[in-house]
Design a protein around this motif. Structure first.
Motif, PDB file in Angstrom:
ATOM      1  N   TYR A   1      15.016 -12.238  27.491  1.00 14.40           N
ATOM      2  CA  TYR A   1      14.003 -12.677  28.456  1.00 14.40           C
ATOM      3  C   TYR A   1      12.846 -11.686  28.599  1.00 14.40           C
ATOM      4  CZ  TYR A   1      16.557  -9.449  31.551  1.00 14.40           C
ATOM      5  OH  TYR A   1      17.167  -8.349  32.100  1.00 14.40           O
ATOM      6  N   SER A   2      12.775 -10.714  27.730  1.00 15.85           N
ATOM      7  CA  SER A   2      11.740  -9.680  27.848  1.00 15.85           C
ATOM      8  C   SER A   2      10.399 -10.180  27.316  1.00 15.85           C
ATOM      9  CB  SER A   2      12.162  -8.426  27.083  1.00 15.85           C
ATOM     10  OG  SER A   2      12.289  -8.716  25.707  1.00 15.85           O
ATOM     11  N   SER A   3       9.351  -9.525  27.758  1.00 11.37           N
ATOM     12  CA  SER A   3       8.009  -9.827  27.267  1.00 11.37           C
ATOM     13  C   SER A   3       7.103  -8.645  27.581  1.00 11.37           C
ATOM     14  CB  SER A   3       7.459 -11.101  27.926  1.00 11.37           C
ATOM     15  OG  SER A   3       7.372 -10.929  29.334  1.00 11.37           O
ATOM     16  N   GLY A   4       5.975  -8.583  26.904  1.00  9.82           N
ATOM     17  CA  GLY A   4       4.993  -7.549  27.184  1.00  9.82           C
ATOM     18  C   GLY A   4       5.520  -6.142  26.971  1.00  9.82           C
ATOM     19  N   LEU A   5       5.202  -5.268  27.931  1.00  8.22           N
ATOM     20  CA  LEU A   5       5.595  -3.860  27.824  1.00  8.22           C
ATOM     21  C   LEU A   5       7.114  -3.705  27.832  1.00  8.22           C
ATOM     22  CD1 LEU A   5       4.842  -0.893  27.703  1.00  8.22           C
ATOM     23  CD2 LEU A   5       4.635  -0.888  30.203  1.00  8.22           C
ATOM     24  N   GLN A   6       7.806  -4.566  28.563  1.00  8.89           N
ATOM     25  CA  GLN A   6       9.259  -4.503  28.594  1.00  8.89           C
ATOM     26  C   GLN A   6       9.846  -4.688  27.200  1.00  8.89           C
ATOM     27  OE1 GLN A   6      11.116  -7.708  30.711  1.00  8.89           O
ATOM     28  NE2 GLN A   6      13.156  -6.790  30.681  1.00  8.89           N
ATOM     29  N   ARG A   7       9.355  -5.690  26.460  1.00  7.21           N
ATOM     30  CA  ARG A   7       9.849  -5.931  25.104  1.00  7.21           C
ATOM     31  C   ARG A   7       9.501  -4.760  24.188  1.00  7.21           C
ATOM     32  NH1 ARG A   7      11.398 -10.248  21.525  1.00  7.21           N
ATOM     33  NH2 ARG A   7      11.690 -11.529  23.373  1.00  7.21           N
ATOM     34  N   ARG A   8       8.300  -4.227  24.332  1.00  3.72           N
ATOM     35  CA  ARG A   8       7.901  -3.096  23.487  1.00  3.72           C
ATOM     36  C   ARG A   8       8.764  -1.865  23.799  1.00  3.72           C
ATOM     37  NH1 ARG A   8       2.813  -5.078  24.957  1.00  3.72           N
ATOM     38  NH2 ARG A   8       2.358  -3.269  26.291  1.00  3.72           N
ATOM     39  N   ALA A   9       9.131  -1.707  25.075  1.00  6.62           N
ATOM     40  CA  ALA A   9       9.999  -0.589  25.441  1.00  6.62           C
ATOM     41  C   ALA A   9      11.388  -0.740  24.819  1.00  6.62           C
ATOM     42  CB  ALA A   9      10.116  -0.488  26.964  1.00  6.62           C
TER      43      ALA A   9
ATOM     44  N   SER B   1       8.468  -4.924  40.575  1.00  5.78           N
ATOM     45  CA  SER B   1       7.024  -5.089  40.739  1.00  5.78           C
ATOM     46  C   SER B   1       6.279  -3.849  40.270  1.00  5.78           C
ATOM     47  CB  SER B   1       6.711  -5.362  42.218  1.00  5.78           C
ATOM     48  OG  SER B   1       7.226  -4.321  43.035  1.00  5.78           O
ATOM     49  N   ASP B   2       6.924  -2.686  40.428  1.00  6.64           N
ATOM     50  CA  ASP B   2       6.394  -1.435  39.887  1.00  6.64           C
ATOM     51  C   ASP B   2       7.395  -0.939  38.828  1.00  6.64           C
ATOM     52  OD1 ASP B   2       5.049   0.904  39.400  1.00  6.64           O
ATOM     53  OD2 ASP B   2       5.870   1.952  41.137  1.00  6.64           O
ATOM     54  N   PRO B   3       7.297  -1.469  37.610  1.00  8.79           N
ATOM     55  CA  PRO B   3       8.338  -1.205  36.608  1.00  8.79           C
ATOM     56  C   PRO B   3       8.407   0.258  36.198  1.00  8.79           C
ATOM     57  CG  PRO B   3       6.463  -2.313  35.602  1.00  8.79           C
ATOM     58  CD  PRO B   3       6.215  -2.325  37.073  1.00  8.79           C
ATOM     59  N   LYS B   4       9.637   0.702  35.919  1.00 13.56           N
ATOM     60  CA  LYS B   4       9.877   2.057  35.429  1.00 13.56           C
ATOM     61  C   LYS B   4      10.722   1.950  34.161  1.00 13.56           C
ATOM     62  CE  LYS B   4       9.495   4.471  39.853  1.00 13.56           C
ATOM     63  NZ  LYS B   4       8.939   3.333  40.577  1.00 13.56           N
TER      64      LYS B   4
ATOM     65  N   THR C   1      14.649   9.004  34.871  1.00 21.35           N
ATOM     66  CA  THR C   1      16.037   8.680  35.223  1.00 21.35           C
ATOM     67  C   THR C   1      16.184   7.286  35.833  1.00 21.35           C
ATOM     68  OG1 THR C   1      15.757   9.729  37.389  1.00 21.35           O
ATOM     69  CG2 THR C   1      16.598  11.109  35.601  1.00 21.35           C
ATOM     70  N   GLU C   2      15.109   6.521  35.859  1.00 21.98           N
ATOM     71  CA  GLU C   2      15.173   5.193  36.472  1.00 21.98           C
ATOM     72  C   GLU C   2      14.657   4.142  35.497  1.00 21.98           C
ATOM     73  OE1 GLU C   2      13.693   2.786  40.485  1.00 21.98           O
ATOM     74  OE2 GLU C   2      13.212   4.916  40.222  1.00 21.98           O
ATOM     75  N   TRP C   3      15.451   3.098  35.306  1.00 17.93           N
ATOM     76  CA  TRP C   3      15.042   1.951  34.485  1.00 17.93           C
ATOM     77  C   TRP C   3      14.989   0.727  35.384  1.00 17.93           C
ATOM     78  CZ3 TRP C   3      13.500   1.022  29.463  1.00 17.93           C
ATOM     79  CH2 TRP C   3      13.516  -0.312  29.051  1.00 17.93           C
TER      80      TRP C   3
ATOM     81  N   LEU D   1       7.179  11.853  28.322  1.00 18.72           N
ATOM     82  CA  LEU D   1       8.010  12.498  29.344  1.00 18.72           C
ATOM     83  C   LEU D   1       8.655  11.463  30.253  1.00 18.72           C
ATOM     84  CD1 LEU D   1       5.852  15.609  30.346  1.00 18.72           C
ATOM     85  CD2 LEU D   1       7.951  15.567  28.982  1.00 18.72           C
ATOM     86  N   ASN D   2       7.869  10.489  30.692  1.00 24.60           N
ATOM     87  CA  ASN D   2       8.415   9.445  31.561  1.00 24.60           C
ATOM     88  C   ASN D   2       9.454   8.591  30.837  1.00 24.60           C
ATOM     89  OD1 ASN D   2       6.777  10.179  33.718  1.00 24.60           O
ATOM     90  ND2 ASN D   2       5.095   8.863  33.042  1.00 24.60           N
ATOM     91  N   PHE D   3       9.227   8.363  29.556  1.00 21.30           N
ATOM     92  CA  PHE D   3      10.129   7.501  28.796  1.00 21.30           C
ATOM     93  C   PHE D   3      11.443   8.208  28.483  1.00 21.30           C
ATOM     94  CE2 PHE D   3      11.588   5.541  24.769  1.00 21.30           C
ATOM     95  CZ  PHE D   3      11.726   4.234  25.207  1.00 21.30           C
TER      96      PHE D   3
END
Length: 290
Positions: free
Chosen positions: A251-259, A60-63, A53-55, A47-49
């Motif tokens: 420049y992505s890594s971790g959860l950002q890259r997986r997203a 610091s608190d990634p969405k 409505t915010e990317w 649902l969040n993904f």
């Protein structure tokens, strides 16, 4: 005779192997995208993904809400099709049925040149000419917006639609058109009510190819759309699914890259859905005729 049969069997085997390789490639891509894309969707929450409505992937608190990207891609593709499909079909009918050989040769050359122009050149021309034009025409502070992306994509999908549709229209048996004209139909009625329905499979293939290019385009869109993760409107800067991946992957890594891999999975499923829907519509049309 034996040599001829052996060569024929060899060629049949080669064709079968090529077909199996194509199927294997699609299967491998599908499996890879699912394995790479699903973990982030599960971790973020579907649902969040999908409906967030915010990317803000570097906050610091990634969405990681991709609804703005999905809507921008859908609106951009639909807008490009609303402009590009009618223009492409009319051009294909003109080349196949109306134009003389000399005129058709000139137009075909122009279409071939359009298909050979790199995406970055489309984006460059759009950024230099189209973006300032939209900014001045609509009194905007910035002309990089969804409308600019739609116009650029509409031009980019024209070669696919025109080339494939013209080939399909040219393959329609001449007897169909002669029979229609003999029954009293005008030439235009014959083209639109006889030739076009008879060539609908090829026309649909051209439209699907055009949609595929519109959905998958990144570089040209990145240069004219603004690349801001806004909820889309015609005159606001937007980010497409493709440009979201392109601008952050380096420049992505971790959860950002997986997203970002998950966004790629959404794009892949989007194209599969379009192909499935078009295939079912064509099959339904053929069944209704029977």
């Amino acid at each position: 005779m034996k040599l001829k049969n052996a060569i024929e069997k060899l060629m049949n085997g080669l064709f079968f192997l090529c077909g199996m390789v194509s199927i294997a490639m699609v299967a491998l891509i599908t499996i890879y995208m699912i394995i790479s894309g699903l973990p982030a969707i599960v971790e973020i929450g579907p649902l969040n993904f999908f409906f967030g409505t915010e990317w803000a992937s570097t906050a610091s608190d990634p969405k990681y809400g991709i609804l703005p990207f999905i809507l921008a891609s859908v609106y951009g593709t639909l807008g490009a099709c609303l402009i590009g499909v009618p223009v492409g079909l009319m051009t294909a009918i003109f080349l196949s049925k109306i134009a003389n050989k000399r005129t058709a040769g000139v137009v075909r050359t122009a279409v071939e040149l359009l298909s050979g122009i790199p995406s970055v050149v489309y984006g460059l021309v759009g950024a230099i000419i189209l973006v300032p034009l939209i900014m001045n025409l609509f009194s905007l502070k910035n002309g990089t917006c969804l409308l600019a992306a739609i116009v650029v994509l509409a031009v980019m999908i024209l070669p696919s639609i025109i080339s494939v549709s013209e080939t399909a229209l040219s393959a329609v048996p001449q007897e169909y058109e002669e029979g229609s004209l003999a029954l009293g139909a005008t030439e235009m009625e014959t083209y639109f009510k006889v030739s076009l329905p008879a060539a609908k499979s090829g026309v649909a293939a051209g439209i699907v190819l055009g949609i595929g290019r519109a959905v998958g385009e990144a570089m040209a869109v990145m240069m004219v759309a603004g690349n801001v993760a806004n909820m889309p409107s015609l005159f606001s800067s937007v980010t497409f699914l493709t440009t979201a991946i392109a601008k952050e992957m380096s420049y992505s890594s971790g959860l950002q890259r997986r997203a970002l891999y998950s966004i790629g999975l959404v794009l892949f499923l989007f194209i599969m859905l379009i192909n499935t829907i078009m295939g079912r519509l064509l099959k339904k049309g053929d069944d209704d005729k029977k």
